[in-house]
Enzyme design. Structure first.
Site, short mmCIF file in Angstrom:
data_model
loop_
_atom_site.label_atom_id
_atom_site.label_comp_id
_atom_site.label_asym_id
_atom_site.label_seq_id
_atom_site.Cartn_x
_atom_site.Cartn_y
_atom_site.Cartn_z
N ASN A 1 -127.94 6.48 5.17
CA ASN A 1 -127.89 6.46 3.71
C ASN A 1 -126.70 7.51 3.23
OD1 ASN A 1 -129.13 8.69 5.22
ND2 ASN A 1 -129.83 9.52 3.14
N HIS A 2 -126.14 7.84 3.68
CA HIS A 2 -124.74 8.90 3.26
C HIS A 2 -123.62 7.87 3.17
CE1 HIS A 2 -126.88 12.53 2.44
NE2 HIS A 2 -127.14 12.43 3.62
N HIS B 1 -132.32 3.08 10.51
CA HIS B 1 -132.04 4.37 9.77
C HIS B 1 -132.55 4.40 8.46
CE1 HIS B 1 -129.20 7.88 9.08
NE2 HIS B 1 -129.68 7.77 7.88
N HIS C 1 -132.18 8.90 10.73
CA HIS C 1 -132.44 9.37 9.30
C HIS C 1 -133.49 10.48 9.43
CE1 HIS C 1 -132.57 9.67 4.84
NE2 HIS C 1 -133.82 9.58 4.93
N HIS D 1 -134.69 14.05 10.79
CA HIS D 1 -134.00 15.33 11.20
C HIS D 1 -134.36 16.15 12.50
CE1 HIS D 1 -131.00 16.03 7.78
NE2 HIS D 1 -131.12 14.63 8.01
#
Length: 488
Positions: free
Chosen positions: A32-33, A121, A149, A151
Site C-alpha cells: 500500500n505504500h 497485501h 500488510h 505487522h
C-alpha cells in the site's frame, strides 16, 4: 517457466536476461505504500524491475475485473504456480470479490500437480464491514497464502478449516509502533516445496531492536498501596521503576550472544490507574532511563477505564435485532436502523432519539469501534431534552410526552440534528482519548532512528484478526468455474 503477462510493462524475468548476472531472483508484489499511480500506473518497484533488480508482478490495471495469472516454475518433479495480487483499496477489492469480478487462472495441463502459492497485501484483520479481505474469499485450490500488510509476526502456517489452505503472516521486519502485536519476535521464513508438500523453517532476525511491553493494573496491587496510602504517587512511581528495570534485565539476558542486536531496547509499560489513583510525572521518570532505552519519552503510558453509566432505557432495545446474520450488499448501517424502527412495534419506537442519530452512532460503533458512541448520543440528547422541557415549564406527564415528541420531530433532517449528532460523536472520541485509547495508527508511529521516540502506542485495534465476516456465495462462487478457466 512462464512469466508472460499482458498486464505488466516488463514481461520478462531478470535472470533470463543475458546481460544480467542474477544469483537469487526476487519476485515481489507492491504494497500500500508503493501503490502504482499516475497515467502509466507505475511505482518504485517498476523502476527496480526495469533495472533488473527485482521482478514486479501481481499488478492489475483494471478496476472492473481482475484475472490473476500465475508465474509457473518447475524444478525436477516440483511444479510451482506463484500467484500474486498487489495492494488494492480494501473496500474496492472486497466489493469485487462479492460481485465475482476476481478470478484466478490455472495451468492448462495437470492442474492437480501444481503447488499453488498466493501472495497478497491487504487487511487481514477486520477494521470495518468491508475494510478487510476474508480468507474465505480466496480460492480453495490454493496450498499456501503468504499474507502481507499485517505487522504482527505469525509466520507459522495455520490451516483455514473452511478453505483447507494454509496462511503464513510474516509481519514487519522491525517494530513500527509500540503495540502488543509488534512485541512478537520478528522472523523470516525459508519455504521448501517438494511436489505438493511444503515445510517452512522459521529464522529469527538478529539485528532487530528488542521490544518489551507489559500491562499493570494498579487496582490489582492493593496489598502494596491504595488511593488513600500516604505518598501513594511516589510508591506507584517506585513500583513502575522496578517493573521497567526488570524488563531491561530481561532484554539484557536475551541479548547475550547476539552482538548484532541494538543495545537499547524499546520498553513500554502501560499503567491502568483507574479506581482513584493519580498519574505521576512521566518526564521526570524518563530521565532515569534516558541512556538505557531507545524510547525514553514513551516508557510509561497511563490509561484509565471509563466507568459505565447506567442510563434508563439504554438496554430496552435489542440491538442484535438491528442486524441480520447475512450480509446486505449496498445498504448502510443507518439504513438498516431506519428500516428497523419504522417497522418496529409502537412500544419500541424511538420517542427521544431520531433514527438518523441512532444510525450514525451505531455506524461509528461498527466501523470505528467507537464503543461509547451510542451511550454518548443518548446522554447528550437526554440532557438537551431536559433543558428544553425546563425552558418550556412543562410539568405534567402527558404534556412532557407530547413536548418530547414535538421537540424530536422538529429536529429531524435539519442542520441542528446533524450538529447534535456530530457533537455527541466528538464527545465520545474525546472521552476515549482522555482515558488513553487514542487513534494509534496516526499518532504513534515511531521515529526511524528510535532514539528520540515521540510516539505513544497502546493497544491498537486487534493487530491481527482472523478475517471472518460473511462468506457469501461471492467468495466461493468465483472459485468454481471462474478460477478453473484454462490459461490462454
Amino acid at each position: 517457466m512462464s512469466y508472460a503477462d499482458s498486464l505488466t510493462m516488463f514481461p520478462w524475468v531478470n535472470y533470463q536476461d543475458e546481460n544480467l548476472n542474477i544469483s537469487i531472483p526476487v519476485f515481489s508484489i507492491h504494497g500500500n505504500h508503493d501503490d502504482p499511480t499516475g497515467a502509466e500506473g507505475l511505482c518504485a518497484l517498476d523502476l527496480l524491475s526495469a533495472s533488473g533488480f527485482v521482478n514486479h508482478f501481481g499488478h492489475s490495471h483494471s478496476v472492473e475485473k481482475i484475472e490473476i495469472s500465475p508465474i509457473l516454475m518447475q524444478k525436477g518433479i516440483t511444479k510451482l504456480a506463484l500467484y500474486g495480487l498487489g495492494s488494492i483499496p480494501d473496500e474496492r477489492l472486497y466489493r469485487m470479490f462479492v460481485n465475482k469480478q476476481v478470478s484466478m487462472l490455472r495451468p492448462k495441463e495437470d492442474q492437480d500437480g501444481w503447488f499453488n502459492l498466493f501472495t497478497i497485501h491487504q487487511n487481514r484483520s477486520k477494521h470495518g464491514p468491508t475494510n478487510y479481505i476474508p480468507e474465505q474469499f480466496l480460492d480453495d485450490f490454493l496450498d499456501l497464502v503468504v499474507w502481507g500488510h499485517e505487522h504482527e509476526c505469525l509466520i507459522k502456517p495455520t490451516l483455514n478449516e473452511q478453505q483447507l489452505f494454509y496462511v503464513s503472516q510474516p509481519g514487519s521486519s522491525v517494530a513500527t509502533s509500540l503495540s502488543p502485536g509488534e512485541a512478537t519476535k520478528k522472523k523470516i521464513g525459508l519455504l521448501r516445496v517438494k511436489g505438493r508438500k511444503m515445510k517452512l523453517q522459521e529464522i529469527p532476525l538478529k539485528t532487530v531492536r528488542q521490544f518489551f511491553i507489559e500491562d499493570v493494573v494498579l487496582a490489582d496491587h492493593q496489598d502494596c498501596f491504595t488511593p488513600d496510602t500516604p505518598h501513594v504517587t511516589k510508591k506507584i512511581e517506585d513500583f513502575c521503576f522496578a517493573k521497567v528495570t526488570e524488563m531491561l534485565h530481561e532484554a539484557e539476558r536475551e541479548r547475550l550472544g547476539c552482538p548484532l542486536t541494538p543495545e537499547k531496547p524499546l520498553i513500554r509499560l502501560r499503567v491502568d490507574y483507574s479506581g482513584g489513583f493519580e498519574a505521576f510525572n512521566t518526564s521526570r521518570f524518563s530521565q532515569k532511563f534516558v541512556d538505557r532505552v531507545a524510547n525514553p519519552k514513551d516508557i510509561i503510558h497511563f490509561v484509565r477505564r471509563r466507568e459505565q453509566k447506567e442510563i434508563k432505557g439504554l438496554n430496552s432495545i435489542d440491538y442484535g435485532k438491528l442486524f441480520k446474520p447475512t450480509a446486505v450488499e449496498g445498504l448502510r448501517v443507518e439504513d438498516l436502523v431506519k428500516q428497523y424502527f419504522e417497522a418496529a412495534e409502537q412500544k419500541v419506537q424511538l420517542s427521544l432519539l431520531t433514527e438518523q442519530g441512532m444510525g450514525k452512532a451505531i455506524q461509528e460503533f461498527v466501523d470505528k469501534d467507537e464503543k461509547e458512541a451510542i451511550e454518548e448520543l443518548i446522554t447528550y440528547q437526554l440532557r438537551k431534552t431536559q433543558l428544553h422541557l425546563q425552558s418550556r415549564g412543562v410539568t405534567t406527564e402527558q404534556d412532557i410526552d407530547a413536548e418530547v415528541r414535538l421537540f424530536r420531530d422538529s429536529k429531524k433532517n435539519t442542520a441542528e440534528e446533524e450538529k447534535d449528532i456530530q457533537e455527541a460523536m466528538n464527545r465520545a472520541k474525546a472521552h476515549r482519548l482522555e482515558r488513553g485509547d487514542g487513534d494509534f495508527a496516526d499518532q504513534d508511529v515511531l521515529d526511524v532512528t528510535m532514539d528520540s521516540d515521540e510516539g505513544s502506542v497502546p493497544v491498537a485495534a486487534p493487530t491481527r484478526g482472523r478475517g471472518r465476516g460473511s462468506r457469501g456465495r461471492g467468495g466461493r462462487g468465483r472459485g468454481r468455474g471462474e478460477s478453473d478457466k484454462e490459461m490462454q
